[in-house]
Structure formats: C-alpha cells, structure tokens
Design a protein around this motif. Structure first.
Motif, PDB file in Angstrom:
ATOM      1  N   SER A 162      21.212  63.081  43.258  1.00 26.03           N
ATOM      2  CA  SER A 162      20.787  63.748  44.489  1.00 26.03           C
ATOM      3  C   SER A 162      21.877  64.694  44.999  1.00 26.03           C
ATOM      4  O   SER A 162      23.022  64.648  44.533  1.00 26.03           O
ATOM      5  CB  SER A 162      20.442  62.706  45.549  1.00 26.03           C
ATOM      6  OG  SER A 162      21.559  61.895  45.750  1.00 26.03           O
ATOM      7  N   SER A 163      21.503  65.545  45.930  1.00 23.22           N
ATOM      8  CA  SER A 163      22.452  66.494  46.499  1.00 23.22           C
ATOM      9  C   SER A 163      23.593  65.718  47.173  1.00 23.22           C
ATOM     10  O   SER A 163      23.351  64.774  47.912  1.00 23.22           O
ATOM     11  CB  SER A 163      21.737  67.391  47.508  1.00 23.22           C
ATOM     12  OG  SER A 163      22.653  68.323  48.002  1.00 23.22           O
ATOM     13  N   GLY A 164      24.818  66.109  46.881  1.00 23.49           N
ATOM     14  CA  GLY A 164      25.969  65.434  47.465  1.00 23.49           C
ATOM     15  C   GLY A 164      26.416  64.217  46.672  1.00 23.49           C
ATOM     16  O   GLY A 164      27.359  63.529  47.061  1.00 23.49           O
ATOM     17  N   SER A 165      25.765  63.942  45.544  1.00 22.58           N
ATOM     18  CA  SER A 165      26.132  62.753  44.760  1.00 22.58           C
ATOM     19  C   SER A 165      27.422  62.959  43.963  1.00 22.58           C
ATOM     20  O   SER A 165      27.956  62.010  43.388  1.00 22.58           O
ATOM     21  CB  SER A 165      24.985  62.345  43.825  1.00 22.58           C
ATOM     22  OG  SER A 165      24.685  63.388  42.927  1.00 22.58           O
ATOM     23  N   TRP A 218      11.602  58.232  34.541  1.00 22.80           N
ATOM     24  CA  TRP A 218      12.977  57.721  34.653  1.00 22.80           C
ATOM     25  C   TRP A 218      13.559  58.045  36.038  1.00 22.80           C
ATOM     26  O   TRP A 218      14.167  57.199  36.686  1.00 22.80           O
ATOM     27  CB  TRP A 218      13.791  58.383  33.536  1.00 22.80           C
ATOM     28  CG  TRP A 218      15.169  57.911  33.290  1.00 22.80           C
ATOM     29  CD1 TRP A 218      15.552  56.743  32.683  1.00 22.80           C
ATOM     30  CD2 TRP A 218      16.383  58.637  33.569  1.00 22.80           C
ATOM     31  NE1 TRP A 218      16.922  56.708  32.565  1.00 22.80           N
ATOM     32  CE2 TRP A 218      17.458  57.850  33.102  1.00 22.80           C
ATOM     33  CE3 TRP A 218      16.677  59.866  34.160  1.00 22.80           C
ATOM     34  CZ2 TRP A 218      18.788  58.253  33.206  1.00 22.80           C
ATOM     35  CZ3 TRP A 218      18.008  60.268  34.262  1.00 22.80           C
ATOM     36  CH2 TRP A 218      19.037  59.466  33.794  1.00 22.80           C
ATOM     37  N   LEU A 219      13.327  59.287  36.498  1.00 25.43           N
ATOM     38  CA  LEU A 219      13.852  59.693  37.803  1.00 25.43           C
ATOM     39  C   LEU A 219      13.119  58.985  38.951  1.00 25.43           C
ATOM     40  O   LEU A 219      13.732  58.669  39.968  1.00 25.43           O
ATOM     41  CB  LEU A 219      13.743  61.217  37.971  1.00 25.43           C
ATOM     42  CG  LEU A 219      14.690  62.044  37.108  1.00 25.43           C
ATOM     43  CD1 LEU A 219      14.339  63.524  37.200  1.00 25.43           C
ATOM     44  CD2 LEU A 219      16.151  61.826  37.515  1.00 25.43           C
ATOM     45  N   ALA A 220      11.818  58.751  38.760  1.00 23.42           N
ATOM     46  CA  ALA A 220      11.035  58.082  39.807  1.00 23.42           C
ATOM     47  C   ALA A 220      11.589  56.682  40.072  1.00 23.42           C
ATOM     48  O   ALA A 220      11.639  56.226  41.220  1.00 23.42           O
ATOM     49  CB  ALA A 220       9.569  58.013  39.398  1.00 23.42           C
ATOM     50  N   GLU A 221      12.056  56.021  38.999  1.00 19.78           N
ATOM     51  CA  GLU A 221      12.645  54.679  39.156  1.00 19.78           C
ATOM     52  C   GLU A 221      13.919  54.716  40.005  1.00 19.78           C
ATOM     53  O   GLU A 221      14.375  53.694  40.492  1.00 19.78           O
ATOM     54  CB  GLU A 221      13.046  54.106  37.783  1.00 19.78           C
ATOM     55  CG  GLU A 221      11.898  53.726  36.885  1.00 19.78           C
ATOM     56  CD  GLU A 221      12.368  53.560  35.432  1.00 19.78           C
ATOM     57  OE1 GLU A 221      13.599  53.516  35.191  1.00 19.78           O
ATOM     58  OE2 GLU A 221      11.494  53.487  34.558  1.00 19.78           O
ATOM     59  N   LYS A 222      14.497  55.905  40.119  1.00 14.27           N
ATOM     60  CA  LYS A 222      15.788  56.010  40.809  1.00 14.27           C
ATOM     61  C   LYS A 222      15.650  56.594  42.207  1.00 14.27           C
ATOM     62  O   LYS A 222      16.655  56.975  42.809  1.00 14.27           O
ATOM     63  CB  LYS A 222      16.720  56.902  39.980  1.00 14.27           C
ATOM     64  CG  LYS A 222      16.877  56.351  38.598  1.00 14.27           C
ATOM     65  CD  LYS A 222      17.738  57.235  37.758  1.00 14.27           C
ATOM     66  CE  LYS A 222      17.720  56.776  36.325  1.00 14.27           C
ATOM     67  NZ  LYS A 222      17.146  55.466  36.039  1.00 14.27           N
ATOM     68  N   ASP A 223      14.425  56.705  42.701  1.00 15.48           N
ATOM     69  CA  ASP A 223      14.191  57.326  44.008  1.00 15.48           C
ATOM     70  C   ASP A 223      14.881  58.676  44.097  1.00 15.48           C
ATOM     71  O   ASP A 223      15.482  59.008  45.108  1.00 15.48           O
ATOM     72  CB  ASP A 223      14.718  56.422  45.148  1.00 15.48           C
ATOM     73  CG  ASP A 223      13.979  55.097  45.155  1.00 15.48           C
ATOM     74  OD1 ASP A 223      12.765  55.099  44.892  1.00 15.48           O
ATOM     75  OD2 ASP A 223      14.635  54.060  45.399  1.00 15.48           O
ATOM     76  N   TRP A 224      14.782  59.430  43.040  1.00  9.56           N
ATOM     77  CA  TRP A 224      15.436  60.745  43.005  1.00  9.56           C
ATOM     78  C   TRP A 224      14.753  61.719  43.926  1.00  9.56           C
ATOM     79  O   TRP A 224      13.521  61.744  44.004  1.00  9.56           O
ATOM     80  CB  TRP A 224      15.404  61.272  41.546  1.00  9.56           C
ATOM     81  CG  TRP A 224      16.009  62.612  41.367  1.00  9.56           C
ATOM     82  CD1 TRP A 224      17.337  62.953  41.438  1.00  9.56           C
ATOM     83  CD2 TRP A 224      15.334  63.822  41.036  1.00  9.56           C
ATOM     84  NE1 TRP A 224      17.523  64.269  41.182  1.00  9.56           N
ATOM     85  CE2 TRP A 224      16.309  64.829  40.935  1.00  9.56           C
ATOM     86  CE3 TRP A 224      13.987  64.171  40.835  1.00  9.56           C
ATOM     87  CZ2 TRP A 224      16.003  66.155  40.627  1.00  9.56           C
ATOM     88  CZ3 TRP A 224      13.685  65.474  40.520  1.00  9.56           C
ATOM     89  CH2 TRP A 224      14.675  66.474  40.420  1.00  9.56           C
TER      90      TRP A 224
END
Ligand SMILES: Nc1ncnc2c1ncn2[C@@H]1O[C@H](COP(=O)(O)OP(=O)(O)OP(=O)(O)O)[C@@H](O)[C@H]1O
Ligand SMILES: [Mg+2]
Length: 250
Positions: free
Chosen positions: A43-46, A244-250
């Motif tokens: 995510s932004s700022g990660s 894959w990204l959905a699992e990470k609440d991206w």
C-alpha cells in the motif's frame, strides 16, 4: 538454484519526525535473483520506494546488511557506494529525472562518461540504445521538448548504458498514459528476456504481470512472495495476482 544478485539481511530504515523514530523498513530479509523481473507491491506509504533506494545504495540503512553480489554495501563509504552504483545499478524514476539543459544524447552519455573513457564507442552505444527505445530522431532535443513517454524511454537508455547488473524502476509508468506505459513496459520486458535483472515498484496489476516474481511489503517486512510460471498467460497471471492481493486487503 538461482544466483543471488542482491541480498538484504535484517535491513532497517527509520525516519525521525522530531524526536520520534518512525520505522519504515523493519528487520527485512530478501534475496533478489539474477535474471528475475521482480515487482514490489504494497500500500501507499508501505516503504516500497525506500526499499528500492536502500537496495540501490541511494539511501543508507539505519541497520542491517545489503550485499550486491559479494560486495558489502553497508560497510562502504558514500564515495565507494557511488562508484559501485554507477556500474551496478541503472535507476529509472517516476518523474524521469533527466538533466533539463542537456539533450537526450547527452543525458544518456552522462553515466557512461563517468565510468569509461572511450567516448566514440560510448556514443555508438548510446545511439544503438536510442534506436532500440525508438528515440533516435530525438537525440538533439531537450527533455522539455518531448513527451513524458519519450523522456522515460530516454531515461531507460540512460539506465542501461553501463550494462548494470540490475535495473531498478520506481513506478516508471506512474506519470504516463496507457500507450506510453505499454511502450515502457515492453522495453523492460524485452530487456528481461535478454537476461537483464529488473526490480520494479508498481501499483498497477497489469504492469505487475510483466514480472515473474511479486513481493508484498507490509509493516516494513516482506509479507508474501508470489511466483509466476513463465508460460502462464497474462490473464491467468492477472487472476492469480488479484486473488493474492485480495487476501492482503491491498
Ligand atoms: N525523507 C523522509 N523523511 C521522513 N519520512 C519519510 C521520508 N521518506 C519517506 N518517509 C516516510 O516513509 C514511509 C514510506 O515511504 P515510501 O515513499 O517508501 O512509501 P511507498 O510505499 O513508496 O509509497 P507510495 O506508494 O505512495 O509511493 C512513508 O510513511 C513516508 O512518509
Ligand atoms: Mg513510492
């Protein structure tokens, strides 16, 4: 077994706001492999840009180790890192970072002249690269006289002129329209198919599917690591990546 080209061990980077220490990269461990096209997401700022800057020696870590092949970057002084970076890393920035009062050809030649002396051979090489990224007719233009896509193609030629071990790109298509983005991604893909190791930060799913490996950054660490088979179709990669990204609440 793939050959490791860059390794981060217990890497740390903090920034200070006043007296408060804000950790951005927090005991991160990562190996990047020769020949891979690795994409960094998060995510932004990660801390994606921060990580890329650390891996390329543009920023100093607060702790931990960075190895460029067998070279311990974390033990080197600024001067040595600069010399190493010129030869080992080609960097492509979101906002191109071309020198405004130099022509395209001159911009491409700057890093080359800093490393080698044979000006004639270097000029020939710059011209060949300009042909490859389709900007040869713009050799004498200033960055302000061309489009963003053309500037980014120039900055890619500049990034590879010294045959770097790794090309790093921080959202290289972030300021471009979709046609220009595709042209830039095609160049990166072609370079990778020729054996160039690439590390790219992107938010964009389609761009990320150019990679064969995706790493996901969260809370200053690598949270997950995904690999695509070279033979998977773009559609299959896209499906896989979205899940894959959905699992990470991206
Ligand atoms: N020079 C700096 N001084 C203080 N804080 C900084 C500095 N550079 C980055 N940060 C902070 O570090 C964190 C990570 O920043 P970074 O630019 O690496 O994130 P990013 O994942 O690349 O974000 P984006 O997707 O928006 O580009 C952010 O919270 C940012 O505010
Ligand atoms: Mg960033």
């Amino acid at each position: 077994m793939q050959e490791t080209i860059i390794q981060a061990k217990d890497l740390k980077k903090s920034y200070f706001t006043g007296k408060t220490e804000v950790p951005v990269i927090n005991t991160l461990n990562l190996s990047l492999y020769k020949g891979d096209f690795t994409v960094i997401m998060g995510s932004s700022g990660s801390g994606k840009s921060t990580l890329l800057y650390l891996l390329s020696g543009l920023e100093n870590p607060s702790g931990g180790e960075i190895w460029l092949e067998d070279k311990p970057v974390h033990t080197m002084d600024e001067k040595l890192i600069t010399l190493l970076r010129r030869e080992y890393i080609g960097f492509v920035f979101q906002d191109f970072n071309l020198v405004p009062n130099l022509t395209f050809l001159e911009n491409i030649l700057i890093p080359a002249y800093l490393v080698k002396n044979d000006r004639k051979a270097l000029k020939e090489k710059a011209i060949a690269l300009m042909k490859k990224v389709e900007i040869l007719e713009l050799a004498d233009r200033l960055p302000s006289e061309v489009s963003g896509g053309q500037q980014q193609r120039c900055s890619m030629a500049r990034a590879v002129i010294n045959n770097p071990r790794v090309v790093m790109a921080d959202e290289p298509t972030g300021n471009l329209n979709s046609n220009s983005s595709n042209a830039v991604l095609n160049i990166l893909t072609d370079l990778n198919e020729e054996g160039q190791t690439i590390v790219m930060v992107t938010h964009d799913i389609k761009s990320a599917c150019r990679a064969n490996r995706i790493i996901f950054l969260k809370d200053g660490q690598i949270e997950d690591d995904l690999r695509f088979e070279r033979k998977e179709s773009i559609d299959d990669k896209e499906d896989k990546l979205l899940k894959w990204l959905a699992e990470k609440d991206w």
